[in-house]
Design an enzyme around this catalytic site. Structure first.
Site, PDB file in Angstrom:
ATOM      1  N   ARG A  28     110.853  60.788  43.839  1.00  0.00           N
ATOM      2  CA  ARG A  28     111.018  62.035  43.095  1.00  0.00           C
ATOM      3  C   ARG A  28     109.972  63.009  43.619  1.00  0.00           C
ATOM      4  NH1 ARG A  28     106.396  62.062  42.071  1.00  0.00           N
ATOM      5  NH2 ARG A  28     106.775  63.792  40.697  1.00  0.00           N
ATOM      6  N   GLY A  29     110.030  64.251  43.089  1.00  0.00           N
ATOM      7  CA  GLY A  29     109.158  65.289  43.634  1.00  0.00           C
ATOM      8  C   GLY A  29     109.937  66.038  44.710  1.00  0.00           C
ATOM      9  N   ALA A  30     109.902  67.364  44.610  1.00  0.00           N
ATOM     10  CA  ALA A  30     110.808  68.183  45.434  1.00  0.00           C
ATOM     11  C   ALA A  30     110.761  67.879  46.944  1.00  0.00           C
ATOM     12  CB  ALA A  30     110.553  69.648  45.143  1.00  0.00           C
ATOM     13  N   ASP A  88     109.684  73.072  41.933  1.00  0.00           N
ATOM     14  CA  ASP A  88     110.941  72.502  42.428  1.00  0.00           C
ATOM     15  C   ASP A  88     111.841  73.570  43.024  1.00  0.00           C
ATOM     16  OD1 ASP A  88     109.939  70.537  40.263  1.00  0.00           O
ATOM     17  OD2 ASP A  88     111.345  69.431  41.522  1.00  0.00           O
ATOM     18  N   ASN A 140     109.503  74.350  37.477  1.00  0.00           N
ATOM     19  CA  ASN A 140     108.720  73.127  37.659  1.00  0.00           C
ATOM     20  C   ASN A 140     108.945  72.250  36.426  1.00  0.00           C
ATOM     21  OD1 ASN A 140     106.862  71.565  39.279  1.00  0.00           O
ATOM     22  ND2 ASN A 140     105.310  71.958  37.711  1.00  0.00           N
TER      23      ASN A 140
HETATM   24  O1  MRU Z   1     111.357  65.110  37.954  1.00  0.00           O
HETATM   25  P1  MRU Z   1     110.372  65.037  39.085  1.00  0.00           P
HETATM   26  O2  MRU Z   1     109.350  63.971  38.894  1.00  0.00           O
HETATM   27  O3  MRU Z   1     111.056  64.982  40.422  1.00  0.00           O
HETATM   28  O4  MRU Z   1     109.630  66.428  38.986  1.00  0.00           O
HETATM   29  C1  MRU Z   1     108.601  66.709  39.890  1.00  0.00           C
HETATM   30  C2  MRU Z   1     107.949  68.001  39.645  1.00  0.00           C
HETATM   31  O5  MRU Z   1     108.301  68.763  38.760  1.00  0.00           O
HETATM   32  C3  MRU Z   1     106.892  68.393  40.618  1.00  0.00           C
HETATM   33  O6  MRU Z   1     105.893  69.135  39.993  1.00  0.00           O
HETATM   34  C4  MRU Z   1     107.556  69.245  41.706  1.00  0.00           C
HETATM   35  O7  MRU Z   1     108.597  68.538  42.294  1.00  0.00           O
HETATM   36  C5  MRU Z   1     106.619  69.668  42.718  1.00  0.00           C
HETATM   37  S1  MRU Z   1     106.310  68.311  43.807  1.00  0.00           S
HETATM   38  C6  MRU Z   1     105.287  68.641  45.011  1.00  0.00           C
END
Ligand code: MRU
Length: 365
Positions: A54-56, A247, A257
């Site tokens: 996960r994470g963008a 995101d 985000n």
């Molecule tokens: O639902 P997730 O865990 O994928 O959400 C992640 C976030 O909101 C992060 O803050 C975002 O992706 C930035 S990652 C560098």
């Protein structure tokens, strides 16, 4: 970054078998460290939608590897139809992180451009690896630019710099370094005393589980706080700076985000605390200019709110934490309007969160 002193990226091709892509299984951290194998595009979709990864930025790179696996496993007659179908499948796994569309489009276009090559899968793997390494470079650059903000505060106060962050915009959400955490790691490596307030980030606790874990592994002082604590800390001058990830950020600087980010931005504005968003160029969506109206907000299943996961007697266990019959809403993200964002930290520098500021750094969009 390191786990138990060994350097890792979050995703790589298995040594000796380039038909297998491996990732750190983020569903298990911090309780267990396990590697998850991805061998098909469907497994890549599973890994993204079930949040093995996960994470963008990492979602984007995993999808890019998914397209590589699609090419490896191609057994139909019409490559174009097959690629378009698999690209769509990957793109619908999670709707908010625009890095997913960016990466899938990049790789799909590359595949179709090189479709007659007899070493297509090798070329695609090279391209995906380059995209991955570009994210590493971008994160490190974000770290260098963001470091200047921490240095300025330290030069002024000569005291530990307290930074609040939300969710996990760390190296686990990227490939290495992270976005929001990259300036923190750079400052820590430079010997600047930093301390991070880590929002637990209900419902999945990415802050408490992942950010705390990775900061701990790098030796960065931090404290986990319940999500509602930030405002209180800000009122009592216990936060010098807020840095979060994104995101999807629109052409005018509206930032999607993890849910709860907006409330932190409101509290920061009320207390005159700088609120920065760290993001690579793959997180900009230049086709959108009104984040609240236009950015699709993922809604996830009720179980994430109704249940809580932890470790007991050495086993990861799930318990119910709400009345069985109560309905649940589980919005994954919110949008922080650009007016609440002090600045954007990108791989090209720091800019104002508005159209003009962004265009100065990214003139071709
Ligand atoms: O639902 P997730 O865990 O994928 O959400 C992640 C976030 O909101 C992060 O803050 C975002 O992706 C930035 S990652 C560098």
């Amino acid at each position: 970054m390191k786990i138990q002193d060994k350097h890792y990226h979050t995703i790589w091709v298995k040594e000796g078998d380039n038909r297998v892509v491996q990732v750190i299984d983020q569903r298990k951290i911090p309780f267990q460290f396990e590697i998850f194998d991805i061998e098909t595009v469907d497994e890549a979709c599973f890994a993204i939608s079930e949040m093995v990864v996960r994470g963008a930025p990492l979602i984007g790179v995993t999808a890019a590897f998914g397209m590589y696996l699609a090419v490896l496993n191609f057994d139909e007659t019409d490559l174009k139809t097959y690629i378009v179908r698999n690209a769509e499948k990957l793109k619908t796994t999670r709707p908010t992180a625009v890095n997913l569309d960016f990466a899938v489009d990049e790789i799909s276009n590359f595949i179709l451009k090189n479709k007659s090559s007899n070493i297509l899968s090798e070329l695609v793997l090279e391209k995906v690896e380059a995209l991955k390494m570009q994210e590493v470079i971008n994160s490190e650059k974000i770290g260098e630019y963001g470091l200047t903000l921490i240095e300025e505060i330290y030069a002024r106060t000569k005291q530990t710099v307290n930074i609040l962050t939300h969710c996990n915009a760390g190296w686990l959400a990227c490939i290495d370094w992270g976005t929001a955490t990259a300036p923190i790691y750079k400052a820590h490596l430079k010997g600047i005393p930093v301390h991070v307030w880590v929002d637990e980030t209900r419902p999945r606790n990415q802050g408490a589980r992942l950010t705390a874990f990775e900061l701990g592994e790098q030796g960065v002082p931090h404290t986990i706080i319940p999500d509602n604590t930030g405002g209180h800390l800000m009122q009592h001058e216990m936060v010098d700076l807020v840095i979060v990830g994104s995101d999807r950020t629109t052409a005018n600087g509206d930032v999607a985000n993890k849910i709860g980010t907006y409330l932190k931005a409101l509290a920061a504005a009320d207390n005159n605390i700088p609120f920065y968003v760290a993001l690579p160029s793959s997180t900009f969506d230049f086709t959108m200019s009104d984040g609240i109206r236009e950015i699709p907000i993922e809604q996830r299943n009720a179980a994430e709110v109704a249940e809580m996961e932890g470790i007991a007697n050495g086993k990861i266990q799930t318990v119910q934490i709400i009345p069985r019959k109560s309905p649940v809403a589980n919005y994954g993200f919110d949008v922080t309007p650009a007016r609440l964002v002090t600045g954007l930290i990108t791989e090209r520098g720091i800019c104002k969160a508005n159209k003009e500021g962004i265009l100065e750094l990214f003139p071709n969009n």
